[in-house]
Design a protein around this motif. Structure first.
Motif, PDB file in Angstrom:
ATOM      1  N   LEU A  62       0.825  -1.211   0.000  1.00 46.77           N
ATOM      2  CA  LEU A  62       0.000   0.000   0.000  1.00 46.77           C
ATOM      3  C   LEU A  62       0.856   1.256   0.000  1.00 46.77           C
ATOM      4  O   LEU A  62       0.559   2.225  -0.709  1.00 46.77           O
TER       5      LEU A  62
ATOM      6  N   ARG B 294       2.347   1.926  -3.501  1.00 43.95           N
ATOM      7  CA  ARG B 294       1.383   2.528  -4.432  1.00 43.95           C
ATOM      8  C   ARG B 294       1.083   3.975  -4.052  1.00 43.95           C
ATOM      9  O   ARG B 294       0.982   4.859  -4.912  1.00 43.95           O
ATOM     10  N   ALA B 295       0.926   4.225  -2.751  1.00 45.79           N
ATOM     11  CA  ALA B 295       0.635   5.586  -2.298  1.00 45.79           C
ATOM     12  C   ALA B 295       1.779   6.532  -2.626  1.00 45.79           C
ATOM     13  O   ALA B 295       1.552   7.692  -3.007  1.00 45.79           O
TER      14      ALA B 295
ATOM     15  N   ARG C 232       1.609   7.758  -6.059  1.00 45.01           N
ATOM     16  CA  ARG C 232       0.474   8.636  -6.351  1.00 45.01           C
ATOM     17  C   ARG C 232       0.571   9.998  -5.672  1.00 45.01           C
ATOM     18  O   ARG C 232       0.300  11.030  -6.286  1.00 45.01           O
ATOM     19  N   VAL C 233       0.917  10.015  -4.390  1.00 48.22           N
ATOM     20  CA  VAL C 233       0.867  11.287  -3.647  1.00 48.22           C
ATOM     21  C   VAL C 233       2.240  11.803  -3.260  1.00 48.22           C
ATOM     22  O   VAL C 233       2.353  12.896  -2.704  1.00 48.22           O
TER      23      VAL C 233
ATOM     24  N   VAL D 214       4.040  10.030   2.784  1.00 51.74           N
ATOM     25  CA  VAL D 214       3.849   8.614   3.104  1.00 51.74           C
ATOM     26  C   VAL D 214       4.913   8.149   4.099  1.00 51.74           C
ATOM     27  O   VAL D 214       4.624   7.421   5.055  1.00 51.74           O
TER      28      VAL D 214
ATOM     29  N   THR E 293       8.764   2.837   1.349  1.00 53.47           N
ATOM     30  CA  THR E 293       8.817   4.176   0.764  1.00 53.47           C
ATOM     31  C   THR E 293      10.246   4.685   0.643  1.00 53.47           C
ATOM     32  O   THR E 293      10.659   5.190  -0.408  1.00 53.47           O
TER      33      THR E 293
END
Length: 405
Positions: free
Chosen positions: A267, A270-271, A274-275, A280, A320
């Motif tokens: 998760l 993917r986050a 995107r952001v 994150v 991350t």
């Protein structure tokens, strides 16, 4: 041959193969962690000394991870990872027969050297083989494999040690690693292109020392992994003592919280795509700190919940930050990736044993306080990285240099 794009067969095969290598490597690397109380009793050593069975492995791995990266460039990443896994499995079976604690430490140090050829090359392999549009998700899946390996290894060893003792528990981990190695050998697709030479050692080091943002980012895995391993090391002793007095099998069930890391890694990857990585990463670090605080009350359900949140936060942060390292160090991505892995396992080696001073001096509350300091420093380092990279000119994906490792 172009790098693997999300949704293609090659992308899926690569992700499965790298998840398997993560499963095998983490299971073999942390095999002794749930067995520390048994090792203390069998060899008549204290908790800090017993934790050396883990720290010598991660320490040797950290020292050799950069040379392992060069081996991957010289002989091919896939070939080096295969050789490292086979050697690690053989050494695990040897550990199961170790006659003395000193012999066990020597074999565990050798295991760290073999695993350096695996984890020192793996992250760079993902970065080199995957198109930038899918790099965050692919790195997240690789880290998810790490968490699956962690929970599987701990669960298997915790169950086997209750039935047959710590030697058979290590042998069972060796068998698990052997199965994962065979599957990895068959499934990992060939490289998309020739391995290109990375920067020289001097060029790589010089570039790193001149980049404050990258230096700050490299501190994140050093601090977070140190706190993460220390928490699991000494929580094992806490749970086997009063007022809990639980068996190793029950502790193995507590280690199921590692599965939170599997979901959090994917998760977070993917986050981050995107952001953006800074929010994150900081949110994951905050989650890790909150989970740690929940382990303070002497109540097993609260401890399990806290460990679940703590583990999810750690793996979200690791997923991350590991995907961010080759981006922040875009001019020297192979060196940046290798130094990230060095920091990750150096933290495990240093703090995994050093926090034991807090455990002996003040029990779990002081242990939590020391780990909390590491988490706070990691948040500061992540903030410095975000500030430093925000001042750089934007670089489009098409302009980013190709990653080699």
């Amino acid at each position: 041959m172009p790098r693997h794009l999300p949704g293609t067969p090659g992308y899926r095969a690569l992700n499965v193969g790298m998840a398997l290598i993560g499963l095998a490597a983490f299971g073999l690397l942390y095999a002794t962690q749930p067995l520390l109380p048994r090792l203390s009793a069998h060899f008549a050593v204290d908790a800090t000394t017993a934790s050396l069975s883990l720290s010598v492995t991660t320490g040797t791995l950290a020292l050799l991870v950069v040379p392992a990266t060069w081996l991957g460039q010289r002989f091919g990443r896939r070939r080096v990872m295969r050789a490292g896994l086979v050697a690690s499995v053989v050494l695990m079976f040897a550990c199961a027969a170790a006659p003395t604690f000193a012999t066990l430490l020597v074999l565990r140090a050798a295991s760290g050297a073999a695993l350096a050829a695996v984890v020192g090359v793996a992250m760079g392999h993902v970065a080199a083989e995957v198109h930038p549009s899918g790099l965050g998700a692919a790195m997240g899946l690789y880290v998810a494999g790490n968490s699956v390996g962690g929970v599987t290894g701990r669960l298997v060893s915790s169950i086997v040690v209750d039935v047959a003792g710590w030697r058979w528990a290590l042998a069972a981990i060796g068998l698990l690693g052997l199965v994962a190695t065979v599957l990895f050998w068959r499934l990992l697709p060939p490289p998309t292109g020739p391995v290109t030479a990375g920067p020289s050692a001097a060029e790589g080091r010089a570039g790193v020392w001149r980049d404050p943002a990258l230096l700050a980012l490299l501190a994140v895995p050093f601090l977070l992994m140190g706190g993460f391993v220390a928490a699991y090391n000494f929580l094992t002793y806490r749970l086997t003592a009063a007022p809990f007095d639980v068996s190793e099998a029950v502790i193995g069930a507590v280690f199921l919280t590692y599965l939170a890391g599997t979901a959090a890694s994917a998760l977070a990857g993917r986050a981050a795509d995107r952001v953006g990585r800074p929010p994150v990463l900081l949110a994951s670090i905050a989650l890790m700190g909150a989970g740690l605080l929940l382990t303070l009350p002497p109540w097993l359900p609260t401890i399990a919940l806290g460990l679940l949140i703590f583990t999810a936060g750690f793996f979200g942060a690791h997923s991350t930050a590991s995907g961010w390292a080759p981006v922040v160090g875009a001019a020297r991505p192979a060196t940046a990736g290798a130094l990230y892995v060095f920091g990750y396992y150096a933290g495990s080696s240093v703090f995994g044993a050093a926090v034991g001073i807090g455990w002996h001096a003040g029990g779990w509350p002081l242990t939590v306080a020391l780990i909390g300091v590491l988490i706070a420093l990691a948040a500061l380092a992540a903030t410095l990285t975000a500030v430093g990279t925000s001042r750089r000119p934007a670089v489009s994906r098409s302009e980013r240099p190709k990653v080699s490792a």
